[in-house]
Structure formats: structure tokens, C-alpha cells
Design an enzyme around this catalytic site. Structure first.
Site, mmCIF file in Angstrom:
data_model
loop_
_atom_site.group_PDB
_atom_site.id
_atom_site.type_symbol
_atom_site.label_atom_id
_atom_site.label_comp_id
_atom_site.label_asym_id
_atom_site.label_seq_id
_atom_site.Cartn_x
_atom_site.Cartn_y
_atom_site.Cartn_z
ATOM 1 N N GLU A 192 -46.861 -28.534 -69.330
ATOM 2 C CA GLU A 192 -48.163 -28.657 -68.548
ATOM 3 C C GLU A 192 -49.032 -27.103 -69.002
ATOM 4 O O GLU A 192 -50.158 -27.248 -69.531
ATOM 5 C CB GLU A 192 -47.884 -28.360 -67.216
ATOM 6 C CG GLU A 192 -47.393 -29.750 -66.663
ATOM 7 C CD GLU A 192 -45.892 -29.699 -66.299
ATOM 8 O OE1 GLU A 192 -45.339 -28.776 -67.135
ATOM 9 O OE2 GLU A 192 -45.300 -30.351 -65.587
ATOM 10 N N GLY B 35 -38.049 -18.059 -61.855
ATOM 11 C CA GLY B 35 -39.424 -18.526 -61.747
ATOM 12 C C GLY B 35 -40.212 -18.291 -60.381
ATOM 13 O O GLY B 35 -41.108 -17.822 -60.187
ATOM 14 N N ARG B 36 -39.312 -18.946 -59.317
ATOM 15 C CA ARG B 36 -39.989 -19.042 -57.895
ATOM 16 C C ARG B 36 -39.553 -17.702 -57.195
ATOM 17 O O ARG B 36 -40.039 -17.615 -56.123
ATOM 18 C CB ARG B 36 -39.109 -20.107 -57.244
ATOM 19 C CG ARG B 36 -37.797 -20.254 -57.233
ATOM 20 C CD ARG B 36 -37.017 -21.487 -56.685
ATOM 21 N NE ARG B 36 -35.718 -21.424 -56.961
ATOM 22 C CZ ARG B 36 -35.186 -21.995 -57.904
ATOM 23 N NH1 ARG B 36 -35.761 -22.379 -58.761
ATOM 24 N NH2 ARG B 36 -33.758 -21.702 -58.147
ATOM 25 N N LYS C 261 -38.355 -34.073 -66.643
ATOM 26 C CA LYS C 261 -38.826 -33.517 -67.874
ATOM 27 C C LYS C 261 -38.700 -34.316 -69.034
ATOM 28 O O LYS C 261 -39.408 -34.634 -69.867
ATOM 29 C CB LYS C 261 -38.537 -31.998 -68.136
ATOM 30 C CG LYS C 261 -39.101 -30.964 -67.188
ATOM 31 C CD LYS C 261 -38.596 -29.503 -67.462
ATOM 32 C CE LYS C 261 -39.435 -28.698 -66.356
ATOM 33 N NZ LYS C 261 -38.851 -27.270 -66.958
HETATM 34 O O1 F6P Z 1 -40.093 -26.256 -61.856
HETATM 35 C C1 F6P Z 1 -39.107 -26.032 -62.819
HETATM 36 C C2 F6P Z 1 -39.781 -24.497 -63.320
HETATM 37 O O2 F6P Z 1 -38.661 -24.190 -64.028
HETATM 38 C C3 F6P Z 1 -39.819 -23.477 -62.062
HETATM 39 O O3 F6P Z 1 -38.699 -22.887 -61.674
HETATM 40 C C4 F6P Z 1 -40.811 -22.576 -62.769
HETATM 41 O O4 F6P Z 1 -41.423 -21.715 -61.819
HETATM 42 C C5 F6P Z 1 -41.778 -23.555 -63.470
HETATM 43 O O5 F6P Z 1 -40.868 -24.714 -63.764
HETATM 44 C C6 F6P Z 1 -42.371 -23.222 -64.770
HETATM 45 O O6 F6P Z 1 -41.550 -22.535 -65.482
HETATM 46 P P1 F6P Z 1 -41.925 -21.547 -67.006
HETATM 47 O O7 F6P Z 1 -42.478 -20.310 -66.122
HETATM 48 O O8 F6P Z 1 -40.601 -21.428 -67.456
HETATM 49 O O9 F6P Z 1 -43.003 -22.313 -67.479
#
Ligand code: F6P
Length: 545
Positions: free
Chosen positions: A208, A266-267, A503
Site C-alpha cells: 500500500e 509498528g503498532r 499479504k
Molecule cells: O499490519 C501489519 C503491519 O506490519 C503492522 O504491524 C504495521 O504497522 C503495518 O503493517 C505497516 O508496516 P510498515 O511500517 O512496515 O509499512
């Protein structure tokens, strides 16, 4: 849960039976000190945050048993180990150090031979310098932050939450979805020469974010009339990633790049460079206040006595509601327009952390783990789903969050907002009996449909004002509640293998849809199930017409 603690866990479970016929009405009438006994201040300062959990279906014995469980599981000791760099994200062999992102500069923490706190502060100094340069040279009037999940929800939440209270130097938009309607809607309202794109991706392999970065780059090149690899274009890009080299491979050439490290989930990255957009918008000093609020709660989580440790207590009450009483969802309802993204943010923080069913030792979890996290904003939610919360067949524990002070001076409106929040918590807890309805002398023959059972648990968080410190304190409290739950569940709260299959399948199906995958030879068995195949065929047919 660790096997050694199962005895204590059985004692916790036994209390559910003891309290099964008890109501909040009776608990409050039996103990007039209840609201004092079951409320705490998250953190003592002018920005205190009052937490009232007296409308939860607990009593002294339950709370003491939950605290005994926390002691038996050594939750605080494990939190301290996490904060000191233990590699508790065992499946990825990683430390979990979001607390280091807001650690005091005077501290040091050596992980694999590197002082990670020094690393953090070197990066913070670079971020502050860059943020101040954008704020002073005023070339960029709009920031478009591109990311998804924790690389989007965190910065967007901080920007929304603090916008009414602090003057913003730039307009900010946040783009996450690969549905190009989102980025198109932002670009059509943006002036290329004044727009700075911050591409946030820890892995820099998130389809994305890569797709949206490409759309942004093509738009900018066209609008500015420059080549894709021109320095002019690079000046309009900033990359935040643990893999900046992948950004270059992906063609995202940025004049400025900032680090996030593998030991930041990430979270859990809201206090990292992922929040560069709000740091620019409000200034580094305000962001430092946000970090200070987080640090204060980190210290409270580690150093408070268990009976005064708000993050620990609320995490244990979460366990009581999901894993003992069996409630399957939890609603977060801020009576604050600025926190309209909070439930989205907490959905990822809680469900991506604890939506698991395998323990650290590989065995199935012995209890119900993450609830379905959802929510909305008060008072709008009262006109959407409160009917179900009051009279539905499922009981949903609710968390109300409100602020006594407002930036606006619409006193009547604010008083009404907070009155509604208090009223909903009261109605959920105490309901309304048939006798009370009869006393109102209604004309209803059968007034059962007007009865409100009550006994529906809620916690109310009431902060003095939405300051940067208060926001930081609240977010850290939610982060630590997730940690508490994960320890009790016996799971790894810091990986997310469950998102990987979707994914990889999406990548395969994209090839099928675009027709770039190898055609199925006559007689070959179709690798796709009938449903997916039919959907792809119909989609391709629609796209042709
Ligand atoms: O949802 C999976 C995930 O890895 C989350 O933990 C993370 O916040 C998001 O996708 C975006 O990941 P990235 O920062 O690697 O683009």
C-alpha cells in the site's frame, strides 16, 4: 499463562462464581466508599488523569486476587526486563523497546553492543532540526504522510488529538489505503510546489505504501515538470524506515531520511520518527511534551506499588472482563471529537498484539485472548449503537474518556457533552427496573421493553485537559495494558504472523487479476478455488466494459 500460575488463576476464576448474582447496584449500596476505593490518578501533576473503575464488576477480593496473579506472574519484573532490552519478541528474536524512544537522554541502554538511547536521541536531534527547518523556511505548507497501520494511525491520532489545542504550522493529511480514491482526494486539494511527502514504512515492503509513494512521485513530477530522478523531486520527499536502502530500490529518492529500529513494533511506533508530521505541525517542543507524558507513565508502570499502578490494574480488569467473565468485545468511546481515531488506533494496538491463540511454548492458549476492539465518539455513538449496549443480549465493557477543559468557550455544549458521558456510564451500571418504570406511571401494559438491566461494566477516564503530556500518558497506559494482557495470556504480543498469509495471497491474486500469472494449461487443475476464480473472472469482465 505460565503453568506455575495456574493455581492463582483458578482462584481468580472462582470469584466469578461468587459474584455471579451480585449487581453494581448492590455493590455500591453496600460500600459507600466504593468510588474512592476503585479510582486512581494515572499520574500526579497539574495534568492528572482520574481513572474511575468502580463501575467494573469487581470487589476488593477480585482486585486483590488479580494483583496476586500479577505478582505471581512477575508482570512488573517482566516489564522492567522489556524496558531493559530483553528479547521478548522471541519469534523475531527482537527486543521490544518502544519505551527507549522516550527515555531520558541521561540514561544509557546497551543492546547488542549499541547504546540504543544514545541512538534515539541522535535521531531525535536530527528530527527536531529538520522539523524546525520546515517550520521556519515555510516552503512547504502541506505535509502528506503516507503509511499504513502503525505507520499511519499513530501520527494521524497525534495530529487530530492536538490540533484544537496547539497552532499547527502546516496542514497535514494522512494516506494509508491502496484504494487510490484516498490519495487522489488529497492530491486534488494539494499544490505540488508546497507539498512535502513523508513516506513512513518500517519494512519498506508494504504494497500500500509503495504504491501510494509511486502515485505521489508521478503526480509531483508531472505537476513540477521535472524528471523522476531530479533533485527537485527528492526535496519533496522524506523517508522514515528501518530499511532506507529499500526506499531507494523502490525509487523513492528522498533528500531526508530518518530511522526507526527493528526493536520498535509498528503498532508501538507512535513515539518514533513515524510521528514526524505532527512534530513539524506543532513543533519539537510540543512533541517533547508528548514524549514526557509517555515517559512518566513508563516510570509509573515500573515503579508504582501494584495497588496504585493504573496501567497494571486496568490491564488486569481487561483480563477479568475478557478471560474470566467471557465478554468478547470492548468499546472505547471518547467524549472528545479530537480522539475520533482512538478506537481505530486501539484496534491495531490491542488486536494485532493479542489476537493470538498460541502461547510462547507453542501450546494453545488456555483462555480467551484479545476481544474485538471497537468504538466511536460520544455523543454520536449514543445515536448509533448505545441501544445495543443498554439492552442487547451481549454485555460490552465500555471505556469512556473525557476532558474537563475545552479549548473552545462553548461552555453549555461542553457541560452537556460531559453530562452525557456520565449519564451513559450511570445508565449502563444501574439501569432502570420495572418498578421504577411503573412509578413513572407509563401507559404501557407490558413495560418489559423499557427495562434496562444495568450491571454493564464501564471505566471512566477524566483528564483535566487534552495536553500533549496527557495524550502521551494515555497512549503509554494503553501500550502497557497490552503488555499486561500478553503476559497473562502467555503469548508474544509483539509479532504479527497472522497478517502474512493475506499479504502473500494478495500478491498472487494481483498477478491473476492483471493476467500476468502463467495461464492455466488445458486439463491442468485450477489452483484457485471456485469462489475466488469466479470473483476474478467477474472483476476482469467488469473492468473490460
Ligand atoms: O499490519 C501489519 C503491519 O506490519 C503492522 O504491524 C504495521 O504497522 C503495518 O503493517 C505497516 O508496516 P510498515 O511500517 O512496515 O509499512
Amino acid at each position: 499463562m505460565a503453568k506455575e500460575s495456574l493455581k492463582v488463576w483458578q482462584r481468580v476464576l472462582a470469584h466469578a462464581g461468587r459474584l455471579s448474582d451480585t449487581s453494581l447496584r448492590s455493590l455500591f449500596s453496600q460500600d459507600l466508599t466504593r468510588s474512592v476505593k476503585f479510582s486512581r490518578t494515572l499520574w500526579d501533576s497539574k495534568d492528572e488523569i482520574y481513572v474511575d473503575f468502580s463501575k467494573q464488576l469487581i470487589d476488593d477480593q477480585v482486585l486483590n486476587e488479580l494483583l496476586a496473579l500479577a505478582k505471581d506472574l512477575q508482570i512488573i519484573e517482566q516489564f522492567t526486563e522489556m524496558r531493559n532490552g530483553a528479547k521478548i519478541n522471541w519469534s523475531e528474536q527482537q527486543a521490544v523497546l518502544h519505551t527507549a524512544l522516550r527515555a531520558d537522554k541521561k540514561q544509557t541502554l546497551n543492546v547488542d553492543g549499541v547504546d540504543v538511547i544514545a541512538q534515539v536521541h541522535t535521531e531525535l536531534d536530527s528530527l527536531r532540526k529538520f522539523a524546525n527547518s520546515v517550520r521556519t523556511d515555510k516552503r512547504f505548507k502541506k505535509i502528506v504522510s503516507i503509511g499504513i497501520g502503525g505507520s499511519d494511525l499513530g501520527p494521524a491520532l497525534v495530529f487530530d488529538a492536538l490540533s484544537p489545542n496547539y497552532k499547527t504550522a502546516v496542514e497535514c493529511s494522512f494516506i494509508g489505503n491502496i484504494d487510490a480514491h484516498e490519495i487522489e482526494s488529497v492530491l486534488e486539494k494539494s499544490k505540488a510546489s508546497e507539498t512535502l511527502f513523508i513516506v513512513c514504512s518500517k519494512s519498506f515492503n508494504t504494497i500500500e505504501t509503495l504504491t501510494n509513494a509511486n502515485i505521489a512521485r508521478n503526480w509531483l513530477a508531472t505537476k513540477l515538470g521535472v524528471e523522476q530522478n531530479s533533485k527537485t523531486l527528492a526535496d519533496h520527499f522524506v523517508v522514515v524506515s528501518a530499511h532506507p536502502e529499500r526506499a531507494i530500490e523502490a525509487g523513492v529518492i528522498a533528500a531526508n531520511s530518518f530511522n526507526i529500529w527493528p526493536w520498535v513494533g509498528g503498532r508501538f511506533s507512535i513515539s518514533s520518527a513515524m510521528s514526524l508530521a505532527p512534530m513539524i505541525a506543532f513543533g519539537p517542543d510540543i512533541f517533547d511534551e508528548f514524549l514526557a507524558g509517555m515517559r512518566a507513565v513508563d516510570d509509573q508502570m515500573q515503579n508504582s506499588s501494584p495497588e496504585n499502578n493504573v496501567s497494571l490494574i486496568l490491564g488486569l480488569i481487561d483480563i477479568w472482563n475478557f478471560s474470566v467473565l467471557g465478554h468478547t468485545s470492548q468499546a472505547f468511546i471518547p467524549y472528545a471529537f479530537q480522539l475520533r481515531l482512538l478506537s481505530d488506533y486501539l484496534q491495531q494496538l490491542i488486536m494485532e498484539s493479542n489476537g493470538k491463540s498460541v502461547q510462547v511454548d507453542g501450546s494453545a492458549t488456555a483462555m480467551r485472548t484479545s476481544p474485538v476492539v471497537w468504538g466511536g465518539v460520544g455523543t454520536n455513538a449514543q445515536h448509533a449503537f448505545f441501544q445495543m449496549l443498554h439492552q442487547g443480549t451481549d454485555v460490552v465493557p465500555v471505556e469512556f474518556i473525557g476532558f474537563s477543559q475545552s479549548v473552545h468557550d462553548q461552555r453549555v455544549a461542553h457541560d452537556a457533552l460531559i453530562a452525557n458521558m456520565f449519564a451513559q456510564s450511570k445508565a449502563l451500571a444501574f439501569g432502570r427496573t420495572l418498578e421504577e418504570i411503573d412509578a413513572e406511571q407509563t401507559s404501557d401494559e407490558n413495560a418489559n421493553h423499557r427495562v434496562m438491566a444495568g450491571n454493564r461494566p464501564s471505566t471512566t477516564v477524566l483528564a483535566r485537559a487534552m495536553t500533549a503530556r496527557t495524550l502521551g500518558a494515555l497512549i503509554a497506559m494503553y501500550e502497557h495494558r497490552v503488555f499486561v494482557q500478553g503476559v497473562v495470556f502467555g503469548i508474544n504480543s509483539f509479532d504479527q504472523w497472522g497478517v502474512e498469509l493475506g499479504k502473500s495471497l494478495a500478491s498472487e491474486l494481483s498477478n491473476e487479476i492483471s493476467g500476468s500469472s502463467a495461464p492455466t494449461q488445458k486439463g491442468d487443475k485450477d489452483q484457485l478455488d471456485g469462489s475466488t476464480r469466479s470473483l476474478i473472472n467477474l472483476y476482469r469482465q467488469h473492468r473490460k466494459n
